[in-house]
Design a protein around this motif. Structure first.
Motif, PDB file in Angstrom:
ATOM      1  N   ARG A 185     150.455 -14.010 115.153  1.00  0.00           N
ATOM      2  CA  ARG A 185     149.103 -13.749 114.466  1.00  0.00           C
ATOM      3  C   ARG A 185     149.179 -12.945 113.538  1.00  0.00           C
ATOM      4  N   ALA A 186     150.185 -11.857 113.530  1.00  0.00           N
ATOM      5  CA  ALA A 186     150.426 -10.893 112.457  1.00  0.00           C
ATOM      6  C   ALA A 186     151.825 -10.901 112.045  1.00  0.00           C
ATOM      7  N   ARG A 187     152.344 -10.816 110.736  1.00  0.00           N
ATOM      8  CA  ARG A 187     153.722 -10.607 110.542  1.00  0.00           C
ATOM      9  C   ARG A 187     153.475  -9.868 109.009  1.00  0.00           C
ATOM     10  N   LEU A 188     153.713  -8.454 109.200  1.00  0.00           N
ATOM     11  CA  LEU A 188     153.427  -7.297 108.307  1.00  0.00           C
ATOM     12  C   LEU A 188     154.637  -6.723 107.934  1.00  0.00           C
ATOM     13  N   THR A 189     154.762  -6.243 106.748  1.00  0.00           N
ATOM     14  CA  THR A 189     155.632  -5.199 106.315  1.00  0.00           C
ATOM     15  C   THR A 189     154.652  -3.908 105.818  1.00  0.00           C
ATOM     16  N   ILE A 190     155.201  -2.764 106.501  1.00  0.00           N
ATOM     17  CA  ILE A 190     154.366  -1.830 106.082  1.00  0.00           C
ATOM     18  C   ILE A 190     155.595  -0.544 105.672  1.00  0.00           C
ATOM     19  N   THR A 191     155.024  -0.159 104.246  1.00  0.00           N
ATOM     20  CA  THR A 191     155.941   0.896 103.655  1.00  0.00           C
ATOM     21  C   THR A 191     155.145   2.142 103.383  1.00  0.00           C
ATOM     22  N   VAL A 192     155.439   2.951 104.094  1.00  0.00           N
ATOM     23  CA  VAL A 192     154.784   4.511 104.071  1.00  0.00           C
ATOM     24  C   VAL A 192     155.759   5.386 103.281  1.00  0.00           C
ATOM     25  N   SER A 193     155.105   6.106 102.454  1.00  0.00           N
ATOM     26  CA  SER A 193     155.883   7.148 101.580  1.00  0.00           C
ATOM     27  C   SER A 193     155.211   8.253 101.250  1.00  0.00           C
ATOM     28  N   GLY A 194     155.562   9.412 100.815  1.00  0.00           N
ATOM     29  CA  GLY A 194     154.713  10.836 100.776  1.00  0.00           C
ATOM     30  C   GLY A 194     154.295  11.275 101.686  1.00  0.00           C
ATOM     31  N   SER A 195     154.750  11.081 103.059  1.00  0.00           N
ATOM     32  CA  SER A 195     154.274  11.595 104.107  1.00  0.00           C
ATOM     33  C   SER A 195     154.982  13.076 104.468  1.00  0.00           C
ATOM     34  N   GLU A 196     154.490  13.860 104.972  1.00  0.00           N
ATOM     35  CA  GLU A 196     155.032  15.206 105.412  1.00  0.00           C
ATOM     36  C   GLU A 196     155.884  15.004 106.784  1.00  0.00           C
TER      37      GLU A 196
ATOM     38  N   ILE B 177     150.856  -2.284 102.562  1.00  0.00           N
ATOM     39  CA  ILE B 177     150.963  -3.353 103.828  1.00  0.00           C
ATOM     40  C   ILE B 177     150.944  -4.873 102.960  1.00  0.00           C
ATOM     41  N   THR B 178     151.889  -5.779 103.220  1.00  0.00           N
ATOM     42  CA  THR B 178     152.026  -7.198 102.805  1.00  0.00           C
ATOM     43  C   THR B 178     152.555  -8.091 104.122  1.00  0.00           C
ATOM     44  N   GLY B 179     152.035  -9.338 103.842  1.00  0.00           N
ATOM     45  CA  GLY B 179     152.459 -10.151 104.905  1.00  0.00           C
ATOM     46  C   GLY B 179     151.136 -10.767 105.072  1.00  0.00           C
ATOM     47  N   THR B 180     151.146 -11.401 106.369  1.00  0.00           N
ATOM     48  CA  THR B 180     150.034 -12.400 106.924  1.00  0.00           C
ATOM     49  C   THR B 180     149.390 -11.773 108.244  1.00  0.00           C
ATOM     50  N   TRP B 181     147.918 -11.797 108.140  1.00  0.00           N
ATOM     51  CA  TRP B 181     147.386 -11.536 109.543  1.00  0.00           C
ATOM     52  C   TRP B 181     145.977 -12.517 109.484  1.00  0.00           C
ATOM     53  N   GLU B 182     146.323 -13.085 110.640  1.00  0.00           N
ATOM     54  CA  GLU B 182     145.041 -14.008 111.220  1.00  0.00           C
ATOM     55  C   GLU B 182     144.974 -15.141 110.175  1.00  0.00           C
ATOM     56  N   GLY B 183     146.052 -15.523 109.648  1.00  0.00           N
ATOM     57  CA  GLY B 183     146.267 -16.783 108.822  1.00  0.00           C
ATOM     58  C   GLY B 183     146.147 -16.301 107.301  1.00  0.00           C
ATOM     59  N   ARG B 184     145.771 -15.089 106.941  1.00  0.00           N
ATOM     60  CA  ARG B 184     145.634 -14.693 105.637  1.00  0.00           C
ATOM     61  C   ARG B 184     146.581 -13.841 104.865  1.00  0.00           C
ATOM     62  N   HIS B 185     146.706 -13.999 103.830  1.00  0.00           N
ATOM     63  CA  HIS B 185     147.739 -13.415 102.943  1.00  0.00           C
ATOM     64  C   HIS B 185     147.093 -11.900 102.828  1.00  0.00           C
ATOM     65  N   ILE B 186     147.993 -10.923 103.007  1.00  0.00           N
ATOM     66  CA  ILE B 186     147.617  -9.206 102.995  1.00  0.00           C
ATOM     67  C   ILE B 186     148.569  -8.822 101.905  1.00  0.00           C
ATOM     68  N   ASP B 187     148.000  -7.994 100.939  1.00  0.00           N
ATOM     69  CA  ASP B 187     148.807  -7.281 100.087  1.00  0.00           C
ATOM     70  C   ASP B 187     147.917  -6.202  99.691  1.00  0.00           C
ATOM     71  N   THR B 188     147.898  -5.110 100.149  1.00  0.00           N
ATOM     72  CA  THR B 188     147.135  -3.897  99.909  1.00  0.00           C
ATOM     73  C   THR B 188     147.789  -2.439 100.204  1.00  0.00           C
ATOM     74  N   VAL B 189     147.199  -1.564  99.318  1.00  0.00           N
ATOM     75  CA  VAL B 189     147.734  -0.211  99.235  1.00  0.00           C
ATOM     76  C   VAL B 189     146.890   0.509  99.969  1.00  0.00           C
ATOM     77  N   PHE B 190     147.181   1.621 100.789  1.00  0.00           N
ATOM     78  CA  PHE B 190     146.302   2.466 101.239  1.00  0.00           C
ATOM     79  C   PHE B 190     146.654   3.862 101.059  1.00  0.00           C
ATOM     80  N   SER B 191     145.712   4.959 100.727  1.00  0.00           N
ATOM     81  CA  SER B 191     146.051   6.444 100.559  1.00  0.00           C
ATOM     82  C   SER B 191     144.994   7.194 101.200  1.00  0.00           C
ATOM     83  N   ARG B 192     145.182   8.495 100.777  1.00  0.00           N
ATOM     84  CA  ARG B 192     144.263   9.592 101.762  1.00  0.00           C
ATOM     85  C   ARG B 192     143.800  10.611 100.678  1.00  0.00           C
ATOM     86  N   THR B 193     143.314   9.937  99.634  1.00  0.00           N
ATOM     87  CA  THR B 193     142.945  10.445  98.401  1.00  0.00           C
ATOM     88  C   THR B 193     141.192  10.975  98.422  1.00  0.00           C
ATOM     89  N   ASN B 194     140.606  10.502  99.300  1.00  0.00           N
ATOM     90  CA  ASN B 194     139.216  10.844  99.299  1.00  0.00           C
ATOM     91  C   ASN B 194     138.784  10.554 100.891  1.00  0.00           C
TER      92      ASN B 194
END
Length: 151
Positions: A44-55, A116-133
């Motif tokens: 149902r999900a096949r994701l690659t999650i890359t986290v950077s800049g964390s303390e 986060i890139t990959g597939t979730w629930e049959g959909r292509h995912i390619d998005t970026v998350f931050s904590r800027t606001n």
């Protein structure tokens, strides 16, 4: 393995298609082959999650997450898959970007980013998350434990 099986099926079908006209001329009609099942990944999900800049150095890096069954190199894969299952039942897209017209608090949640890139629930995912606001922090927190709980 799955790709090799699919390739073998396609090559076999192509070979059978090329041989059929000659066989038909000599012996009469040849029955059509049964349709091949659609080969697909059941995860149902096949994701690659890359986290950077964390303390937090434990949160840094690239992690693979597979669900149904839970697996990959994600440190809490089963809990992350449970969260994704919860989100699948909701009408909101947890991977959608913050709308451009959103009013967000001017707070800074830290320099961490995640892609986060990959597939979730049959959909292509390619998005970026931050904590800027405030909106981005809320978006990130909505995906914990898929994303690490960083500050």
């Amino acid at each position: 393995m799955l790709r090799r099986l699919a390739l073998t099926a396609v090559v076999s079908l192509a070979t059978l298609s090329a041989v059929t006209p000659a066989a038909t001329a000599a012996t009469g009609p040849v029955p059509l082959p049964l349709p091949l099942p659609v080969l697909q990944d059941d995860a149902r999900a096949r994701l690659t999650i890359t986290v950077s800049g964390s303390e937090d150095s434990a949160a840094e890096g690239t992690f693979e997450l597979r669900c149904a069954p839970a697996g990959g190199s994600h440190p809490v894969a089963e809990r992350a898959c449970d969260r994704l299952d919860e989100l699948a039942g909701e009408d909101e897209d947890p991977f959608a970007p913050v709308p451009e017209d959103a009013l967000c608090t001017l707070q800074f949640g830290g320099p961490a980013t995640a892609r986060i890139t990959g597939t979730w629930e049959g959909r292509h995912i390619d998005t970026v998350f931050s904590r800027t606001n405030g909106c981005e922090i809320s978006r990130w927190n909505n995906l914990i434990p898929v994303l690490p709980n960083v500050r």
